[in-house]
Write an enzyme that holds these catalytic residues in place. Sequence first.
Site, PDB file in Angstrom:
ATOM      1  N   PRO A 188     -55.832  27.888  33.588  1.00 39.94           N
ATOM      2  CA  PRO A 188     -54.409  28.433  33.846  1.00 39.94           C
ATOM      3  C   PRO A 188     -53.912  29.808  33.016  1.00 39.94           C
ATOM      4  O   PRO A 188     -54.793  30.151  32.345  1.00 39.94           O
ATOM      5  CB  PRO A 188     -53.749  27.208  32.456  1.00 39.94           C
ATOM      6  CG  PRO A 188     -54.967  26.255  32.106  1.00 39.94           C
ATOM      7  CD  PRO A 188     -55.775  26.714  32.753  1.00 39.94           C
ATOM      8  N   GLU A 189     -53.206  30.358  33.760  1.00 41.80           N
ATOM      9  CA  GLU A 189     -52.871  32.124  33.404  1.00 41.80           C
ATOM     10  C   GLU A 189     -51.722  31.763  31.974  1.00 41.80           C
ATOM     11  O   GLU A 189     -50.879  30.895  31.932  1.00 41.80           O
ATOM     12  CB  GLU A 189     -52.719  32.092  34.399  1.00 41.80           C
ATOM     13  CG  GLU A 189     -53.472  32.597  35.565  1.00 41.80           C
ATOM     14  CD  GLU A 189     -53.455  32.944  36.496  1.00 41.80           C
ATOM     15  OE1 GLU A 189     -53.107  33.742  36.166  1.00 41.80           O
ATOM     16  OE2 GLU A 189     -53.666  32.700  37.433  1.00 41.80           O
ATOM     17  N   HIS A 235     -60.909  12.027  31.346  1.00 43.54           N
ATOM     18  CA  HIS A 235     -60.802  12.824  30.932  1.00 43.54           C
ATOM     19  C   HIS A 235     -60.731  14.042  29.410  1.00 43.54           C
ATOM     20  O   HIS A 235     -61.081  15.043  29.262  1.00 43.54           O
ATOM     21  CB  HIS A 235     -60.501  14.097  32.332  1.00 43.54           C
ATOM     22  CG  HIS A 235     -61.086  13.857  33.815  1.00 43.54           C
ATOM     23  ND1 HIS A 235     -61.662  14.038  33.955  1.00 43.54           N
ATOM     24  CD2 HIS A 235     -60.355  12.845  34.577  1.00 43.54           C
ATOM     25  CE1 HIS A 235     -62.043  13.306  35.780  1.00 43.54           C
ATOM     26  NE2 HIS A 235     -60.968  13.032  35.679  1.00 43.54           N
ATOM     27  N   ARG A 281     -63.157  19.426  34.645  1.00 39.18           N
ATOM     28  CA  ARG A 281     -63.971  20.851  34.879  1.00 39.18           C
ATOM     29  C   ARG A 281     -65.041  21.326  33.356  1.00 39.18           C
ATOM     30  O   ARG A 281     -65.679  21.796  33.985  1.00 39.18           O
ATOM     31  CB  ARG A 281     -63.806  21.472  36.021  1.00 39.18           C
ATOM     32  CG  ARG A 281     -62.753  21.328  36.696  1.00 39.18           C
ATOM     33  CD  ARG A 281     -62.896  22.347  38.109  1.00 39.18           C
ATOM     34  NE  ARG A 281     -64.485  23.029  38.964  1.00 39.18           N
ATOM     35  CZ  ARG A 281     -64.542  24.204  39.287  1.00 39.18           C
ATOM     36  NH1 ARG A 281     -62.907  24.575  39.990  1.00 39.18           N
ATOM     37  NH2 ARG A 281     -65.205  24.703  39.465  1.00 39.18           N
TER      38      ARG A 281
END
Length: 288
Positions: free
Chosen positions: A2-3, A91, A115
Site C-alpha cells: 500500500p501507498e 495469513h 507475502r
Amino acid sequence: MPELPEVETTRRKIEPLLRGRVIANVEHDAPHKYRDTHLAVGRRVTGLSRRGKYLMLQLAAADAAEADPHDLEFIVHLGMTGGFRLERGGHTRVTLTLEPDDGGDGQQLFFNDPRRFGKMAVVRPGDYAGMPTLAAMGPEPLSDDFGEADFVRLAREAGAVKPWLLSQKPVSGVGNIYADESLWQAQIHPAQTRLTTAEGKRLYAAIREVMAKAVEAGGSSLGSGVGNYRQHDGISGLFQHEHHVYGKDGQPCPRCGTDIAKTVLAQRGTHFCPKCQVLRERSKGQTV
C-alpha cells in the site's frame, strides 16, 4: 502497495478502535520482523498518526506508577500486502489484543500479510536509526511543509524522475501507482532527468491533486487476490476506477488515444503514454 492513500485510509479506519485502549498482548513468531513489540504491552494508545507509508501508534504509560513512564511509538510498515482485519485469517502474522474497555469485552485486531514484507517496531519517539527510509523521508504531499519552490529546485537536479519520487526523499508516500498517475497528469516521461521549472510546477500540482483524490476514494484495490489491499472491514478502495495509466498498458490514453506503454524503470513496472510523455534531451542549466 500500500501507498500513502491506502495507509491513510487504514489509519482513519482503525484509529477509533485503538485510541484510548490499552494493549494487553502482541502475539507473533517473528521477533526479527516485529521488533520489541513486547514493550507495547500494558501501554495505552493515545493517538495514531501516519508518516509516508508508515503507521505510528503513540503509546503512553497506562498507569502513572509504571516503572518506565516514557512514551513510545509503535511503528508499522504494511509492506506490499499487509493490512489489518477484524478476523483471523490464513495469513495472520500478528495478533493485537486490547484490554476490555469500560467493562466490555476485549478486542483483537489481526495483521494479515501474505507475502510477509510488513514490519513493526516499538521505539522511543523519533528514534528511527534502524529505519533509514523513515528517518530521511521528505514532506507530506498534502501538508503545508510540501512547498512548490523547494520541490521545483530539487527537481531541476534530479535523476530519472520516477525513481527519484520512489526514494521518498523529495516527497513522502508516493509509490508505484501514484508516481505513474502523477507523471501522466503532469505530462512528464518517467525517465526524464533534471526537470524544467515548468515541469516541476506541473508535477508538484499533479502529486497534490492525485493524492488528495486517492485519499478521498479510500485508495486503490487491484484484483481480487488475498494479498490485495482492502480496508480492515473488507471494503475495497475506489481510486482504481480513476487510474489513467497504471495497469492500463495496451489501452488508449484518455488524453490522446495512443496506446499506453509499459516498461521497467528501477526494477518497477512503469506505465506511461509515449505521445503525452515524451523523453526529451535537456541542456545543462536550462530552467524554463
